[in-house]
Scaffold this active site. Structure first.
Site, mmCIF file in Angstrom:
data_model
loop_
_atom_site.group_PDB
_atom_site.id
_atom_site.type_symbol
_atom_site.label_atom_id
_atom_site.label_comp_id
_atom_site.label_asym_id
_atom_site.label_seq_id
_atom_site.Cartn_x
_atom_site.Cartn_y
_atom_site.Cartn_z
ATOM 1 N N GLU A 80 88.888 28.325 89.512
ATOM 2 C CA GLU A 80 88.856 27.009 90.510
ATOM 3 C C GLU A 80 87.726 27.219 91.616
ATOM 4 O O GLU A 80 87.415 26.109 92.029
ATOM 5 C CB GLU A 80 90.325 27.023 91.206
ATOM 6 N N CYS A 117 98.819 24.456 97.494
ATOM 7 C CA CYS A 117 99.571 23.440 96.826
ATOM 8 C C CYS A 117 100.925 23.713 97.309
ATOM 9 O O CYS A 117 101.424 24.945 97.472
ATOM 10 C CB CYS A 117 99.329 23.379 95.525
ATOM 11 N N SER A 174 96.294 34.040 89.519
ATOM 12 C CA SER A 174 95.964 34.240 90.829
ATOM 13 C C SER A 174 97.414 33.911 91.700
ATOM 14 O O SER A 174 97.654 34.988 92.529
ATOM 15 C CB SER A 174 95.048 33.307 91.649
HETATM 16 S S1 SF4 Z 1 99.466 26.012 91.393
HETATM 17 FE FE1 SF4 Z 1 99.243 23.800 92.377
HETATM 18 S S2 SF4 Z 1 97.207 23.576 92.116
HETATM 19 FE FE2 SF4 Z 1 97.613 24.878 90.696
HETATM 20 S S3 SF4 Z 1 98.209 23.538 88.725
HETATM 21 FE FE3 SF4 Z 1 99.997 24.174 89.950
HETATM 22 S S4 SF4 Z 1 100.318 22.348 91.152
HETATM 23 FE FE4 SF4 Z 1 98.271 22.460 90.638
#
Ligand code: SF4
Length: 499
Positions: free
Chosen positions: A317, A385, A414
């Protein structure tokens, strides 16, 4: 009360066993009738758990003489199968001792199985046969049960084969080594409470990414190429691979013109250009919340900012976001990094973060950045998030009340690793496990309350597997601790939308 009751058929098997002090052993003699009588006697023995131990014949061609077989299920004619959950934890303990172990259904017969019969059983998924286990199992009466047998006769050999003598010695030696693990197993018997963190498991971005690959396979047929792991979970990747997805590290492994899916973690503009150059049919499964961070990176860079990207260098990411404006972005991993970084214009500085970081730790880094650069600007809304934040809050709540926390998730995930750290910050022992087979029995010994959660990329079915495994060691009471509920859903990209 005794800790353990062991049922075995033959004297030679009994002699090979190395059992914890105070174990009661019932030796039946060979065959179903004797096993049935021993089971009835065993039912009356006051013991906390029951082990069936001895030798067996292989059905699976992968098994060699001396390999340990743990039954996941016991089958026999005319009776319902008996599930034996918890074998995976015992298998892990045996493997740590250097033994080869296979788990699978075992069949008990009232006669020695010939080659044709074994071939038929193999077609049904059976891995080994014996003449007592399914009848012995009646002795368990709801107590913890394990079936540990060692292969003496491989699927390619009959008992009359002179080479079977050597195999017998090897098998008995292996049985002796394997049986020592029963002490560890019986020490972990206890009733337990499981505190299930809520929310846990899949987030909206992961569900969407998996849906994208499944729809692509359905609509376009296999193979569908996926750049990097679609989400960071070994089970999810293995399942999609079985269904025709092909995971590649880089686009040069994808044949020209083929369909390729970009993973939930996102890609840099350079990867997108490469895909266009190679005329690949791209379906972008990047999570919309990652795309939001990319857009912020572009906006800040366009305003002439130095952008501090808080995240793990080398994580996919971070690589993707960094690729949006490499000339403007500096990656900051730790508090120590904050001391080293510089900005061209201290009046034009901003920060962004990876979406799956530990909230507390990230706040500390951002505070330190702000101390160095008082005019530091941030994203319009938090980059960490909702799913990461919610799962961390939920694991914190269960960790406060648990003796041990288990986090289901892969080492590559992670957000799952952060859940372990958050639990540890509460002073609770915490472990990351891919599934129940990673659970070390020693972690459970003396732990009356287990906190259980799963990272955003780990399927809920794995959580159920862990609960069953814990329940195989004694009564288990499951309590859900929900700190918040989630209703976010993301639409799949237009490329896989039904017409
Ligand atoms: S952890 Fe958060 S940013 Fe990562 S895929 Fe899931 S919703 Fe999307």
């Amino acid at each position: 009360m005794r800790d353990l009751l062991v049922l075995t058929a033959l004297r030679v098997e009994e002699h090979a066993l190395r059992l914890p002090a105070g174990t009661r052993v019932l030796r039946s003699g060979m065959g179903p009738e004797r096993a049935r009588i021993a089971a009835a006697r065993g039912l009356a023995v006051d013991a906390r758990g029951v082990a069936i131990a001895g030798l067996c014949a292989a059905v699976s061609p992968a098994l060699r003489a001396g390999d340990v077989v743990l039954a996941s299920e016991l089958r026999r004619d005319g009776a319902d199968p008996v599930a034996v959950p918890g074998s995976a934890m015992l298998a892990a303990a045996l493997r740590r001792r250097g033994l080869r172990v296979q788990i699978g259904p075992m069949y008990s017969l009232d006669h020695v199985a010939g080659p044709k019969e074994r071939a038929a059983l193999q077609d049904e998924g059976v891995i080994a046969v014996d003449m007592e286990s399914a009848w012995f199992a009646d002795a368990a009466g709801g107590r913890p049960l394990v079936v540990l047998r060692v292969v003496v006769e491989t699927s390619a050999r009959r008992l009359a084969d002179p080479r079977t003598l050597g195999a017998s010695l090897r098998a008995l030696r292996s049985l002796r080594r394997a049986s020592r693990v029963l002490a560890e197993w019986s020490a972990s018997f206890a009733p337990r409470r499981v505190l299930l963190a809520g929310p846990r498991s899949f987030c909206a971005g992961v569900e969407r990414a998996i849906d994208v690959v499944e729809l692509a396979l359905e609509q376009r047929g296999a193979p569908v190429y996926v750049r990097k792991q679609i989400v960071h979970n070994e089970h999810v990747v293995a399942d999609l691979e079985r269904r025709g997805a092909v995971f590649v590290e880089e686009l040069d492994e994808v044949p020209e013109g083929a369909t390729v899916v970009f993973s939930a973690h996102g890609v840099s503009p350079a990867v997108k250009s490469e895909a266009t150059g190679r005329r690949l049919s791209v379906i972008d499964a990047t999570c919309p919340l990652v795309n939001k961070v990319h857009a912020e990176a572009r906006r800040f860079a366009a305003d002439g900012h130095t952008v501090f990207l808080v995240g793990h260098d080398g994580h996919e990411e971070v690589e993707g976001t960094y690729g949006e404006a490499p000339e403007a972005i500096t990656i900051v991993e730790t508090l120590a990094d904050v001391e080293q970084v510089d900005a061209i214009d201290p009046a034009r500085v901003s920060f962004l973060t990876q979406t799956t970081l530990a909230v507390d730790e990230t706040n500390e880094i951002v505070d330190a950045l702000r101390e160095r650069f008082p005019l530091l600007r941030g994203p319009r809304s938090d980059d960490i998030c909702y799913a990461t934040t919610n799962r961390q809050q939920a694991v914190r709540a269960v960790a406060q009340a648990a003796d041990t926390v288990l986090v289901v998730g892969s080492q590559t995930s992670s957000n799952s690793r952060r859940l372990v750290e958050v639990a540890e910050r509460e002073g609770t022992r915490a472990y990351l496990i891919d599934d129940e087979s990673d659970v070390d029995l020693a972690w459970l010994t003396g732990a009356a309350t287990i906190g259980l959660t799963a990272g955003a990329s780990a399927p809920e079915s794995l959580v159920r597997g862990v609960i069953d495994a814990i329940g195989s060691l004694g009564q288990v009471e499951v309590e859900e601790r929900t700190t918040t509920t989630e209703s976010i859903q993301f639409r799949v990209p237009k490329e896989v939308l039904a017409p």
